[in-house]
Write a protein that holds these residues in place. Sequence first.
Motif, PDB file in Angstrom:
ATOM      1  N   ASN A  51      20.485  14.792  20.533  1.00  0.00           N
ATOM      2  CA  ASN A  51      19.914  14.984  19.192  1.00  0.00           C
ATOM      3  C   ASN A  51      18.877  16.113  19.178  1.00  0.00           C
ATOM      4  N   ARG A  52      18.071  16.173  20.269  1.00  0.00           N
ATOM      5  CA  ARG A  52      17.070  17.248  20.333  1.00  0.00           C
ATOM      6  C   ARG A  52      17.733  18.620  20.416  1.00  0.00           C
ATOM      7  N   ALA A  53      18.883  18.655  21.149  1.00  0.00           N
ATOM      8  CA  ALA A  53      19.610  19.924  21.246  1.00  0.00           C
ATOM      9  C   ALA A  53      20.176  20.329  19.887  1.00  0.00           C
ATOM     10  N   ILE A  54      20.638  19.311  19.142  1.00  0.00           N
ATOM     11  CA  ILE A  54      21.172  19.611  17.806  1.00  0.00           C
ATOM     12  C   ILE A  54      20.067  20.072  16.869  1.00  0.00           C
ATOM     13  N   ASN A  59      19.487  25.359  10.627  1.00  0.00           N
ATOM     14  CA  ASN A  59      19.622  24.228   9.694  1.00  0.00           C
ATOM     15  C   ASN A  59      21.060  24.023   9.209  1.00  0.00           C
ATOM     16  N   LYS A  60      21.719  25.086   8.793  1.00  0.00           N
ATOM     17  CA  LYS A  60      23.089  24.955   8.270  1.00  0.00           C
ATOM     18  C   LYS A  60      24.037  24.462   9.346  1.00  0.00           C
ATOM     19  N   ASP A  63      23.355  20.720  10.241  1.00  0.00           N
ATOM     20  CA  ASP A  63      23.941  19.782   9.273  1.00  0.00           C
ATOM     21  C   ASP A  63      25.443  19.646   9.478  1.00  0.00           C
ATOM     22  N   ILE A  64      26.097  20.766   9.732  1.00  0.00           N
ATOM     23  CA  ILE A  64      27.556  20.742   9.941  1.00  0.00           C
ATOM     24  C   ILE A  64      27.905  19.911  11.172  1.00  0.00           C
ATOM     25  N   VAL A  65      27.131  20.112  12.279  1.00  0.00           N
ATOM     26  CA  VAL A  65      27.406  19.366  13.513  1.00  0.00           C
ATOM     27  C   VAL A  65      27.183  17.872  13.314  1.00  0.00           C
ATOM     28  N   LYS A  66      26.084  17.491  12.658  1.00  0.00           N
ATOM     29  CA  LYS A  66      25.803  16.069  12.438  1.00  0.00           C
ATOM     30  C   LYS A  66      26.862  15.417  11.556  1.00  0.00           C
ATOM     31  N   ILE A  67      27.226  16.136  10.483  1.00  0.00           N
ATOM     32  CA  ILE A  67      28.258  15.586   9.595  1.00  0.00           C
ATOM     33  C   ILE A  67      29.581  15.448  10.327  1.00  0.00           C
ATOM     34  N   SER A  68      29.918  16.441  11.143  1.00  0.00           N
ATOM     35  CA  SER A  68      31.192  16.407  11.891  1.00  0.00           C
ATOM     36  C   SER A  68      31.219  15.241  12.871  1.00  0.00           C
ATOM     37  N   ILE A  69      30.082  15.011  13.566  1.00  0.00           N
ATOM     38  CA  ILE A  69      30.027  13.891  14.512  1.00  0.00           C
ATOM     39  C   ILE A  69      30.166  12.557  13.781  1.00  0.00           C
ATOM     40  N   SER A  70      29.469  12.428  12.655  1.00  0.00           N
ATOM     41  CA  SER A  70      29.548  11.189  11.879  1.00  0.00           C
ATOM     42  C   SER A  70      30.966  10.931  11.387  1.00  0.00           C
TER      43      SER A  70
END
Length: 345
Positions: A51-54, A59-60, A63-70
């Motif tokens: 999470n710290r690496a993300i 910012n853009k 958000d894309i990486v977090k949404i993709s993982i979810s």
Amino acid sequence: MTILQKNIIKSVSISLPLIGLALWAKAYFLVPIIVSVIFVILHRHEINTLNRAIDRLPNKLKDIVKISISIALGIGLAAYIIAFITDVDIYTSISSNKSRICFIDKLKYGAVVDKDRRTFSLGEISRGNAAIVALNDSVKTAIRIAAVPGDEISIVNGCALVNGSSEYESDKATAPFFVIRTTPLNIVHQLQRHTEELVDSSFRTTSNIDSRCTLPVKEVYNKWQKYTYSVLYRNKSDERIFPHSLTPNNALQMYPVSLPQRNQTVSFNSNNRDYLSDIINKYEDCTAEVKNGIVYINNQPATDYTFKYGYYFLLNDNREILADSRIWGPVPEYCIIGSTSNLVL
């Protein structure tokens, strides 16, 4: 002892009791969920590092990486659960003899694990329920359950009588009948409301109008037996109809058959030995043969037999079509692989 070894020991010690509980409850789909949750809890440090690496990303992109993982995790979990409780398969529609694609609901009756076990279910396999039946690896058929283990079932003028009663017969079940020409007009009018075929008062005075029509078998049995008769006469026998050794049997008339229950010991007699031998040969993983009125199980004479499985009798709503237990005979529970909402009988 390294941190990895400690985490492995923790994972095993915490997981095993929970996995054992899930297996005892036959909730097999919970096993990977339990393992995944425990893995996340024990490896939260590594997850925090991720999470710290993300968080260090723009910012853009973050958000894309977090949404993709979810989305990926959600799709994976949903796909696993859906694949366990339902299935998309092709079955044969009895009414049209065509293949159809349907969702097989495996949760209603419980998914079949093997011949002796199912997973947990939302209900029981009951009379009148729709079912998908797997006769072998390649043939799956949508059908209705007419009778369950412990029942006695017979067929009279197309109507299934369970334990001597028409109570459990489907209101949608139909068969062809002839209307007697002396039928009162008020009865003729009642029949007209149940068929699209031509049945009116003029058939009584002319031979040009066929009195044959398709009627609900339950209504015929309960109300109109003396005004109608089956297109198949009682003395017209069909050797394909189960039980094959008992006559007269045809598509609309069947000798009473008792359905064995799981672990029930049944004594052989002249009325049941032939059809019980058929069932044993097909599904009980042993051989049965009748010689000179004596039943031989695995080449040994026997007066009775204890059944491993319970047996169900399955019928189409269209009683003219013989793709059901009238031809196959009763089937064991493990052949009933699920239910479906798009049942076409």
